[in-house]
Scaffold this motif. Structure first.
Motif, PDB file in Angstrom:
ATOM      1  N   GLU A  82       0.842  -1.194   0.000  1.00  0.00           N
ATOM      2  CA  GLU A  82       0.000   0.000   0.000  1.00  0.00           C
ATOM      3  C   GLU A  82       0.878   1.245   0.000  1.00  0.00           C
ATOM      4  O   GLU A  82       2.068   1.171   0.271  1.00  0.00           O
ATOM      5  CB  GLU A  82      -0.953  -0.003   1.198  1.00  0.00           C
ATOM      6  CG  GLU A  82      -0.269   0.003   2.553  1.00  0.00           C
ATOM      7  CD  GLU A  82      -1.249  -0.082   3.703  1.00  0.00           C
ATOM      8  OE1 GLU A  82      -2.201   0.730   3.762  1.00  0.00           O
ATOM      9  OE2 GLU A  82      -1.074  -0.960   4.553  1.00  0.00           O
ATOM     10  N   GLN A  83       0.268   2.358  -0.307  1.00  0.00           N
ATOM     11  CA  GLN A  83       0.983   3.633  -0.297  1.00  0.00           C
ATOM     12  C   GLN A  83       1.035   4.173   1.131  1.00  0.00           C
ATOM     13  O   GLN A  83       0.062   4.068   1.874  1.00  0.00           O
ATOM     14  CB  GLN A  83       0.287   4.638  -1.218  1.00  0.00           C
ATOM     15  CG  GLN A  83       0.365   4.267  -2.684  1.00  0.00           C
ATOM     16  CD  GLN A  83       1.801   4.263  -3.186  1.00  0.00           C
ATOM     17  OE1 GLN A  83       2.515   5.241  -3.078  1.00  0.00           O
ATOM     18  NE2 GLN A  83       2.226   3.133  -3.725  1.00  0.00           N
ATOM     19  N   ILE A  84       2.166   4.767   1.485  1.00  0.00           N
ATOM     20  CA  ILE A  84       2.392   5.261   2.840  1.00  0.00           C
ATOM     21  C   ILE A  84       2.853   6.711   2.777  1.00  0.00           C
ATOM     22  O   ILE A  84       3.615   7.097   1.887  1.00  0.00           O
ATOM     23  CB  ILE A  84       3.486   4.424   3.542  1.00  0.00           C
ATOM     24  CG1 ILE A  84       3.042   2.978   3.650  1.00  0.00           C
ATOM     25  CG2 ILE A  84       3.816   4.976   4.901  1.00  0.00           C
ATOM     26  CD1 ILE A  84       4.123   2.074   4.152  1.00  0.00           C
ATOM     27  N   LEU A  85       2.422   7.484   3.759  1.00  0.00           N
ATOM     28  CA  LEU A  85       2.919   8.845   3.919  1.00  0.00           C
ATOM     29  C   LEU A  85       3.972   8.862   5.023  1.00  0.00           C
ATOM     30  O   LEU A  85       3.745   8.308   6.102  1.00  0.00           O
ATOM     31  CB  LEU A  85       1.786   9.804   4.294  1.00  0.00           C
ATOM     32  CG  LEU A  85       0.667   9.993   3.269  1.00  0.00           C
ATOM     33  CD1 LEU A  85      -0.389  10.944   3.816  1.00  0.00           C
ATOM     34  CD2 LEU A  85       1.222  10.490   1.951  1.00  0.00           C
ATOM     35  N   ALA A  86       5.100   9.476   4.765  1.00  0.00           N
ATOM     36  CA  ALA A  86       6.138   9.692   5.782  1.00  0.00           C
ATOM     37  C   ALA A  86       5.899  11.069   6.381  1.00  0.00           C
ATOM     38  O   ALA A  86       5.953  12.082   5.674  1.00  0.00           O
ATOM     39  CB  ALA A  86       7.525   9.607   5.169  1.00  0.00           C
ATOM     40  N   ILE A  87       5.638  11.097   7.676  1.00  0.00           N
ATOM     41  CA  ILE A  87       5.308  12.341   8.363  1.00  0.00           C
ATOM     42  C   ILE A  87       6.470  12.763   9.252  1.00  0.00           C
ATOM     43  O   ILE A  87       6.759  12.116  10.262  1.00  0.00           O
ATOM     44  CB  ILE A  87       4.044  12.181   9.249  1.00  0.00           C
ATOM     45  CG1 ILE A  87       2.895  11.529   8.483  1.00  0.00           C
ATOM     46  CG2 ILE A  87       3.656  13.507   9.870  1.00  0.00           C
ATOM     47  CD1 ILE A  87       2.384  12.329   7.319  1.00  0.00           C
TER      48      ILE A  87
END
Length: 190
Positions: A82-87
């Motif tokens: 899945e696509q992930i956001l790095a915060i």
């Protein structure tokens, strides 16, 4: 220019030899909350002087080197469907650059997208040298913008007690985000 670690003449602020020998990352795992883990690459004691460079004008060069050696290498091995956001945690630029934004930038890949300026501390308190009790009495009071219903990972430069990461995680989860884990350059408990 001279290498800041070995003092030999170098084209880089940290010469290639020191990057390859002294800064070889070792993947570490620490549970900071039931079933929630932080992954780090260095013991704090080994890179303490380099981490403190975030307060100086040359710190961006050092953080880019550390992030390339650790966070970028992590992305090459990390797989998920899945696509992930790095915060980046509180990616402010109080010292002419954002050290957490540099770390997040090096996570960019086909599955990880850095998302900047989204998790900001409203309480600008310095935690350096402070104990867990102080950290708990003085939360960062993070404000989250434009992220909901996403799968995320948190990134910061250092984990000490885990209080900042746990607070950031809770803020993300309140907006129905899933936080897989956190990544830090170093761990003060190693």
């Amino acid at each position: 220019m001279y290498c800041i670690t070995c003092s030999k003449l170098s084209l880089y602020i940290i010469c290639k030899n020191c990057q390859n020998t002294l800064l070889k990352p070792v993947f570490n795992k620490r549970e900071i909350e039931d079933g929630f883990y932080n992954y780090s690459f260095y013991p704090y004691s080994e890179i303490e002087d380099l981490i403190s460079s975030k307060y100086h004008f040359h710190g961006d060069k050092i953080y880019n080197i550390l992030a390339r050696l650790s966070f970028l290498e992590f992305t090459k091995k990390f797989k998920i469907d899945e696509q992930i956001l790095a915060i980046p945690i509180d990616d402010h630029s109080r010292h002419n650059f954002s050290h957490t934004a540099i770390l997040a930038k090096h996570l960019k890949s086909s599955i990880i997208t850095p998302k900047y300026n989204t998790l900001k501390a409203k309480n600008i308190v310095k935690y350096a040298g402070k104990d867990l009790e102080f950290r708990q009495k003085n939360p960062r009071k993070f404000q989250l913008t434009n992220i909901h219903n996403q799968t995320t990972i948190l990134c910061d430069d250092l984990i000490t007690t885990g209080a900042t990461i746990k607070e950031a995680k809770k803020v993300l989860e309140k907006k129905n985000n899933k936080v897989l884990f956190s990544l830090t350059l170093d761990d003060a408990k190693l």
